[in-house]
Structure formats: structure tokens, C-alpha cells
Design a protein around this motif. Structure first.
Motif, short mmCIF file in Angstrom:
data_model
loop_
_atom_site.label_atom_id
_atom_site.label_comp_id
_atom_site.label_asym_id
_atom_site.label_seq_id
_atom_site.Cartn_x
_atom_site.Cartn_y
_atom_site.Cartn_z
N THR A 67 0.83 -1.21 0.00
CA THR A 67 0.00 0.00 0.00
C THR A 67 0.86 1.25 0.00
OG1 THR A 67 -1.73 -1.17 1.22
CG2 THR A 67 -1.82 1.23 1.23
N ALA A 68 0.56 2.17 -0.92
CA ALA A 68 1.27 3.45 -0.98
C ALA A 68 0.82 4.34 0.17
CB ALA A 68 1.01 4.14 -2.31
N PRO A 69 1.72 5.24 0.67
CA PRO A 69 1.36 6.09 1.80
C PRO A 69 0.09 6.90 1.56
CG PRO A 69 3.72 6.21 1.37
CD PRO A 69 3.11 5.41 0.25
N GLY A 70 -0.11 7.41 0.35
CA GLY A 70 -1.29 8.21 0.07
C GLY A 70 -2.58 7.42 0.10
N GLU A 71 -2.50 6.09 -0.02
CA GLU A 71 -3.69 5.25 -0.03
C GLU A 71 -4.00 4.66 1.34
OE1 GLU A 71 -2.70 2.27 -2.86
OE2 GLU A 71 -2.81 3.61 -4.59
N MET A 72 -3.16 4.96 2.33
CA MET A 72 -3.30 4.32 3.63
C MET A 72 -4.61 4.69 4.32
SD MET A 72 -2.05 2.17 5.69
CE MET A 72 -0.39 1.97 5.01
N LYS A 73 -5.06 5.96 4.20
CA LYS A 73 -6.30 6.38 4.86
C LYS A 73 -7.47 5.56 4.35
CE LYS A 73 -9.27 10.36 5.75
NZ LYS A 73 -9.49 11.81 5.52
N GLY A 74 -7.58 5.43 3.02
CA GLY A 74 -8.66 4.64 2.46
C GLY A 74 -8.59 3.18 2.89
N GLN A 75 -7.38 2.62 2.94
CA GLN A 75 -7.21 1.24 3.37
C GLN A 75 -7.65 1.05 4.82
OE1 GLN A 75 -6.11 -1.63 1.85
NE2 GLN A 75 -6.18 -0.60 -0.12
#
Length: 318
Positions: free
Chosen positions: A150-158
């Protein structure tokens, strides 16, 4: 201890239910413009309409068999196993993806089997331990695979998706245990009739959530998006809710609760398969290993439920 024939028939019903239920993991991707509450409202309104049509010829007979306690149970089961569960599941898929959601829901067998091992006459927990360990290892590998890159920018959604997936996990665990026990208390009501009654109640509850789902957050959808939405929710209602639930209820009467929990693994396997087809890719090496472990956990759980004499004979001939 259930007979071998009952286990085989229950296993086939569980596999078929899992194949149909796995479709609901991909459905949110097919109707992505619509949020989880809208998908749940549409699916369960369709479920209620179909169930009401099928149950009408038997309504007089069934209404005489169902009392106030059973109606309250149907309301709770409809919320836990349908509306609340699917709102969270659809949201988890849209935020975190099919693989991650399948991973978390894959822990259902562990939770249900642990609860079922406390029932009177249940298979001892020690005999179930190998199956549970293989199940945990399998879904753990899927999680490592799906979350590790998971990319850092996608962590919130994950993280939002992960929270929704665990909420769905808790809701369906409570449903699976309670539904199995209610079916055991009502031998005079068939699994198909119980599923249809659940559908009627779910449809009525879906009317309540449809108002805020489509009026408070109406969205702006093109005509082709509405047509796709109607096709998706109708397909889920017929295949997953009507046919899948009937197969699951049939299986719940054939198998003990400790083995019922393991059957949920087929939903995970089929959800992953459909996810790979949707993403047009083959499983990775870790995902292959995880699926082998998941299948192995079901086989070892079935072995643990065989009558003692059959286990001795099988071990001597192997």
C-alpha cells in the motif's frame, strides 16, 4: 456426530452458497458510483419483493408457525446478516478492495468455530486446532499480500476499508451463530421458508434505509448507471440472497456449528477468484499458498468431524 452422507451433502450446499455469496464482493465494483448504503437498500428491496412473491402461496401456513419471538429474531437476523453486514462490506470493498475485504471476512470461520466449540456435544477444541491454525495462516498470507504494497497516500482509504471489513466480520459472526441456533429450535420451518421470511423482513427494513440512502445523498447518476445498478442489485437479491441463503440454511441443518463456521471459507475462496477475474490477473505465489491453506483447513475440519471408527479405519488404510 453427523453421518458421512450428511457431511457430504452439507459440504456441497456450503460450497454452492459460497460461490453465490462471493459475487457480492465484486458487485460494489460493478456499481461503483453508488455507495454502500444505496447498494444495500437496492439489493434488499429487491430481495424483499422476490421473497414476498415466493412466500405468498405459503403465507397462511407459515404465519401460524411464527410467533412474536420468531418475528423479533427475524428482525435482528435481517439487520445483522443482511443490512448492517452488507453496508459495511460494500464500503470495505470500495475503500480497501476485494482482496483485503475477503481477507478479513475470511476470519469468520475462526470466530464461528471457536463459539461453536462451546456447544454441548461439540467436537473438542483440540481436534479443531489444526484446522483453525491453517485457516488463520491462509488469510494472514492474503493480508500480507494485499496490504504490504500500500502506498502512503492510499493508507487512509485502506484503514477505513479495514475498519468497515472488521465491522462486517462482527455483524456476520453474530448472525451465523444466532441463525444456526434458531434453525435448530424451529424444525417445523424449512430452511427455504426461513430464508424467505428473512427476506420479507429485510425488504421491509430496507425501505427504512432507502429514504436516507437516496434522498440525503442522492448523487447524480446517468441512465446507464441506473440500469447497471438495477441489474446488479436484482442479481445479488436472486442469486446471493434467495438461492444462496436457502442453501446456507439447508447446510446449517446438516452440519454442527463448528463445521458450519468452516464453510464460510468457500465464500472467501470464490470472492478471491472473482476478484482475480475482475482484475484480470493470476494469483501471486503467496495467494496460491494461502488458498491451499484455506482448502486444507476445511479438509482437516471435516476429518475432525468424522466418527471415531471411520477415522481409525482411514488412518489404518492410508
Amino acid at each position: 456426530m453427523p453421518s458421512t452422507n450428511r457431511i457430504i451433502l452439507g459440504l456441497l450446499c456450503g460450497m454452492a452458497a459460497g460461490a453465490l455469496w462471493g459475487v457480492v464482493f465484486v458487485a460494489p465494483e460493478l456499481a461503483r458510483p453508488f455507495n454502500g448504503m444505496q447498494l444495500a437498500a437496492g439489493r434488499f428491496l429487491a430481495y424483499g419483493v422476490i421473497a414476498a412473491a415466493l412466500i405468498t402461496p405459503h403465507w397462511k401456513r407459515l404465519s401460524a408457525l411464527i410467533g412474536a419471538k420468531e418475528w423479533w429474531a427475524l428482525i435482528v437476523l435481517s439487520l445483522l446478516g443482511n443490512i448492517i453486514y452488507y453496508i459495511f462490506l460494500a464500503s470495505a470493498v470500495q475503500f480497501g478492495g476485494v482482496a483485503m475485504t475477503s481477507l478479513v471476512i475470511g476470519f469468520l470461520p475462526v470466530a464461528v468455530t471457536i463459539i461453536g466449540s462451546r456447544d454441548k456435544g461439540a467436537v473438542p477444541f483440540a481436534r479443531l486446532a489444526p484446522s483453525l491454525l491453517m485457516s488463520a495462516a491462509g488469510v494472514g498470507l492474503v493480508g500480507w499480500q494485499s496490504l504490504g504494497g500500500t502506498a502512503p497516500g492510499e493508507m487512509k482509504g485502506q484503514l477505513i476499508g479495514l475498519a468497515c471489513a472488521f465491522a462486517a466480520l462482527g455483524s456476520w459472526t453474530a448472525y451465523a451463530v444466532s441463525n444456526s441456533r434458531w434453525l435448530a429450535r424451529l424444525p417445523h420451518v424449512t430452511g427455504q421458508d426461513w430464508s424467505l421470511l428473512t427476506g420479507v423482513v429485510t425488504g421491509a427494513l430496507a425501505l427504512v434505509i432507502a429514504i436516507p440512502a437516496f434522498l440525503i445523498r442522492p448523487g447524480h447518476f446517468a441512465p446507464d448507471e441506473w440500469m447497471r445498478f438495477i441489474a446488479v442489485v436484482s442479481g445479488m437479491a436472486l442469486l446471493a440472497s434467495i438461492v444462496g441463503n436457502a442453501l446456507w440454511n439447508r447446510m446449517s441443518r446438516l452440519l454442527p456449528l463448528t463445521l458450519v463456521g468452516q464453510m464460510i471459507l468457500f465464500e472467501t475462496l470464490f470472492a478471491l477468484l472473482y476478484g482475480f477475474l475482475w482484475e484480470q490477473r493470476l494469483p501471486t505465489a503467496l495467494e496460491y499458498v494461502a488458498m491451499v491453506l484455506v482448502v486444507g483447513s476445511v479438509i482437516t475440519c471435516i476429518w475432525a468431524h468424522r466418527p471415531p471408527a471411520q477415522r481409525v479405519i482411514a488412518s489404518k488404510t492410508s
